[in-house]
Every structure is written in structure tokens, then in C-alpha cells.
Design an enzyme around this catalytic site. Structure first.
Site, PDB file in Angstrom:
ATOM      1  CG  ASN A   7      -1.863   1.145   1.268  1.00  0.00           C
ATOM      2  OD1 ASN A   7      -1.842   1.992   0.366  1.00  0.00           O
ATOM      3  ND2 ASN A   7      -2.702   1.190   2.280  1.00  0.00           N
ATOM      4  NE  ARG A  89      -6.264   1.339  -0.017  1.00  0.00           N
ATOM      5  CZ  ARG A  89      -6.325   2.437   0.707  1.00  0.00           C
ATOM      6  NH1 ARG A  89      -5.236   2.917   1.273  1.00  0.00           N
ATOM      7  NH2 ARG A  89      -7.463   3.045   0.878  1.00  0.00           N
ATOM      8  NE  ARG A 239     -10.128  11.795   4.171  1.00  0.00           N
ATOM      9  CZ  ARG A 239     -10.058  10.507   3.869  1.00  0.00           C
ATOM     10  NH1 ARG A 239     -11.065   9.900   3.264  1.00  0.00           N
ATOM     11  NH2 ARG A 239      -8.997   9.809   4.171  1.00  0.00           N
ATOM     12  CD  GLU A 382      -8.602  -1.897   3.777  1.00  0.00           C
ATOM     13  OE1 GLU A 382      -8.090  -1.653   4.881  1.00  0.00           O
ATOM     14  OE2 GLU A 382      -9.028  -1.013   3.025  1.00  0.00           O
TER      15      GLU A 382
END
Ligand code: AMP
Length: 396
Positions: A7, A89, A239, A382
Site C-alpha cells: 500500500n 492497493r 475530512r 485488506e
């Protein structure tokens, strides 16, 4: 067979080396502060030991070179030939990718084309692919997309009500994110409960520093909270999640900024951090909340409320919900967040078991016996999905 999951972020590279198909983790770690003037950091866990080294990391290629050399030096592997595949990823696959695939020139071109939609992510992903290609030229590489799982959304879910031309010319629509995680925990739920995924209506809540919620029917995504980019949806660590877009032009005018700068502030200094004026980290905010800090409490409550908004909306979209699953850093670990959210779900008969909810670190049911909805906390993985997909693609 050894397979590496990678990643790549703009200044980081995380890795996990698996023995497949046994799914055993051989080693894992990460590089931080890649491309910085200051010293970078290399962390690796291997042979039961954790090591941290400071070193200059000019670019991702230096990180890959360091890692491959260290795997041999530490005798984690005897030869680089033992690594049969590297899976990456990729955050944004746009409309091109509805599943994982082997890397070729056309795939790289498409990932490059999508840089505009995920500049912070797709660019470093490509740099990572090229770095492995340079150091292991004969290896098979694969790409696993965060957006692929969401490609089953219907038009009414993925389209924005904006001029249709924007969609046709620029691809403006919802793509979602965290797809690998949502798909993994949904399948884990089915496996752990011995149910058939085809029969299940699930709501998966990936609540980490980034956070998104997905409605899944029969194993397929029907809607998700993130949008064109991972800014849409519920508020997150830094965010904002959904806001009225007019806020952007208003702040531009008031503070003499351009739209890019304000959107950057919605990505980097909003969410928990913006509201609490303190931290983007859930643990910090929970601590402050207990000390009576009003803004930390507000930051958490805004997020709780928005999580429940999505769960309510997806409940209607699905027509019923068999299970709600919490995952990622906060979803897996914060029994407080799970309790606060589930306490707002009484209207659908969801009830938490306080003793089960206090446990963490493994997949388990957190609902009480009389809950009308099954509630679970399931650690996401993941990297394992990347390794599984890579194994499948390189042996097909
Ligand atoms: P992620 O992006 O999935 O790594 O999640 C990071 C978030 O998980 C941060 O906000 C952490 O504060 C939060 N987190 C990790 N462990 C805990 C914990 N034990 N309790 C509450 N939040 C946690």
C-alpha cells in the site's frame, strides 16, 4: 508461495509478506517520510522482533530496494525468486475496473488517467508499481481497487443530480472507497455465522481515520457513502464529509482563497480535528470528552449522528437489515463509539450487549440476545484480500 501486499501512500509504503495459500504473515512493516529532507523511518516486524531504523528515503524506489535487501539479510527469504507476486492497493479505479487484475501497460495507463480523481493516492500507487518493476523485473504484479466493489451501484445511487454532461465528459459520479474492506467484512460475517451471503442484507461501517458506510445486498454493494473522492459521506478524522458546496465559494470570498485550497482544508483540517480544535484521533477526543471538553464531544456527536443518518437511509434502501458490522480503527476498537451509535438505533430494535461490546481485537457479536438486528465488530484485513486476489490472478 510468497506474495507481497503493498500500500503506497504519498510519503509511505506499507508491506505485508504472506505465505499463500496458508495465509500466514511472514513479515510486515512500513516506510515513513519517503521523499522528505529529514530522515525517513523503516519499521519491520520479523522473526518475533520489531525493528525501527532511521534512514534517508529519497523516493519509493529506495524503500523497495531497502526492503528487498533486508528480506535477504534477515534471512526472511533465501532468494527474491521466492516472491511470486506483488499486489498493490489502488484507491481509484474509476469506471475501468470492477475487479482486481494483473498489471500491464494498459492498466498502468488507466491508473495514470485517473490521477485527477485521486491525486494523493493514484500517483504514489503508480510509483510503487514502477519501483517493484525496476527491482523485480520478472515478477507478476496485480492491482486491487478500493472502488471495484462499488461498481454494482445502480445509476440512481451513483449519479449526482448535476448537468449530465459533467458525467459524460469528466466522469463526475460516485465511485466510493474502502470497497475491499466492506466486501471482506461482509463475507467474514457470512462465514462466521454460517449464513449464505446471497441471502443477506448488510450495512458495513468502516470507521477509521477515513470512514465510509456501505449497503450490501446479496454480497453486492447497492450504495456507499463516499463519492467522487473520499471526502463525501460522514465526517472523519480530518475530512468534513457532506457539506453544502456553497460553503466553498463563501469561504473563498471571505478569506481570499481559491477553491482548491478550501477543498484541501475540508480534507485536511476539518472533521474531528476541525470541530474539536484539538485532534484528529478518536482516542484523544474520547479522553477529552470524559474530561468535559464540549468541542471534542460535539465532534464525536456530529459523526455519530451522521453514521445513524446513513444507517437509517440504507435500512430503507435495503428494505430490512440482517446485520450491522463495525470495522477499521475506530469501528473495531472503540466500544464507546459503537455504544453511542447503537443507542441511537432503538427504533429498528438494535440493542447492544455491554459485556460483549467491551471486548476487542477479534471478530465477535456485540448485540444482545433480544436485539432485532445482529451487530458485529469484525477486524478488516485488506492486505489479505490483496494477497488472495494476487494468488488467484497469478495462478489462473
Ligand atoms: P484507521 O484509519 O483504521 O487506522 O483508524 C485510526 C483511528 O482508529 C484513529 O482515530 C484512532 O484513534 C482509532 N483507534 C484506534 N484504537 C482505538 C481505541 N482503542 N479506541 C478508540 N479509537 C481507536
Amino acid at each position: 508461495m510468497k506474495i507481497m501486499s503493498i500500500n503506497c501512500g504519498s510519503s509511505s509504503l506499507k508491506f505485508k509478506l504472506f505465505e499463500m495459500p496458508e495465509e500466514k504473515v511472514i513479515t510486515e512493516g512500513q516506510f515513513e517520510r519517503i521523499g522528505f529532507k529529514e530522515m525517513g523511518l523503516y519499521k519491520i516486524k520479523a522473526n518475533g522482533l520489531k525493528e525501527e531504523t532511521e534512514l534517508q528515503l529519497k523516493d519509493h524506489s529506495v524503500a523497495v530496494e531497502t526492503l528487498l535487501k533486508d528480506l535477504i539479510d534477515k534471512k526472511i527469504i533465501n532468494s527474491l525468486d521466492e516472491i511470486k507476486g506483488v499486489g498493490h492497493r489502488i484507491v481509484q479505479g474509476g469506471k475501468y475496473f470492477d475487479k482486481s487484475c494483473l498489471v500491464d501497460e494498459d492498466v498502468k495507463k488507466k491508473i495514470e488517467e485517473l490521477i485527477d480523481l485521486a491525486p494523493l493516492h493514484n500517483r504514489p500507487h503508480l510509483i510503487g508499481i514502477n519501483a517493484f518493476e525496476a527491482h523485480l523485473p520478472n515478477i507478476k504484479q496485480t492491482v486491487v481497487f478500493d472502488t471495484a466493489f462499488h461498481q454494482t451501484m445502480k445509476e440512481e445511487c451513483f449519479m449526482y443530480a448535476v448537468p449530465y454532461r459533467w458525467y459524460k465528459e469528466y466522469g463526475i459520479r460516485k465511485y466510493g472507497a474502502h470497497g475491499t474492506s466492506h466486501q471482506y467484512v461482509a463475507n467474514e460475517y457470512a462465514r462466521l455465522t454460517g449464513k449464505n451471503i446471497e441471502d443477506l442484507k448488510l450495512i458495513t461501517c468502516h470507521i477509521g481515520n477515513g470512514a465510509s458506510i456501505t449497503a450490501i445486498d446479496g454480497g453486492k454493494c447497492v450504495d456507499t457513502s463516499m463519492g467522487l473522492t473520499p471526502l463525501e459521506g460522514i465526517p472523519m478524522g480530518t475530512r468534513s464529509g457532506n457539506i453544502d458546496p456553497t460553503v466553498v465559494s463563501y469561504i473563498c470570498e471571505k478569506e481570499g482563497k481559491d477553491a482548491k485550497t478550501v477543498v484541501n482544508e475540508l480534507n485536511k483540517i476539518s472533521g474531528y480535528l476541525g470541530v474539536s480544535c484539538y485532534s484528529n484521533d478518536a482516542r484523544d477526543l474520547e479522553e477529552k470528552y470524559h474530561e468535559g471538553d464540549k468541542l471534542s464531544r460535539l465532534a464525536l456527536e456530529i459523526q455519530d449522528k451522521r453514521i445513524v443518518d446513513y444507517i437509517g437511509s440504507y435500512y430503507f434502501l435495503l428494505g430490512r437489515v440482517d446485520a450491522i458490522i463495525f470495522t477499521a480503527g475506530i469501528g473495531e476498537n472503540s466500544s464507546e463509539m459503537r455504544k453511542r451509535v447503537v443507542d441511537r438505533l432503538g427504533v429498528i430494535g438494535a440493542k447492544i450487549d455491554d459485556i460483549e461490546n467491551a471486548k476487542r481485537g477479534f471478530a465477535h457479536r456485540i448485540s444482545s440476545k433480544d436485539s432485532k438486528v445482529d451487530l458485529w465488530a469484525i477486524p478488516t484485513n485488506e492486505e489479505l484480500v490483496i494477497a488472495r486476489d494476487t494468488l488467484k490472478l497469478i495462478t489462473e
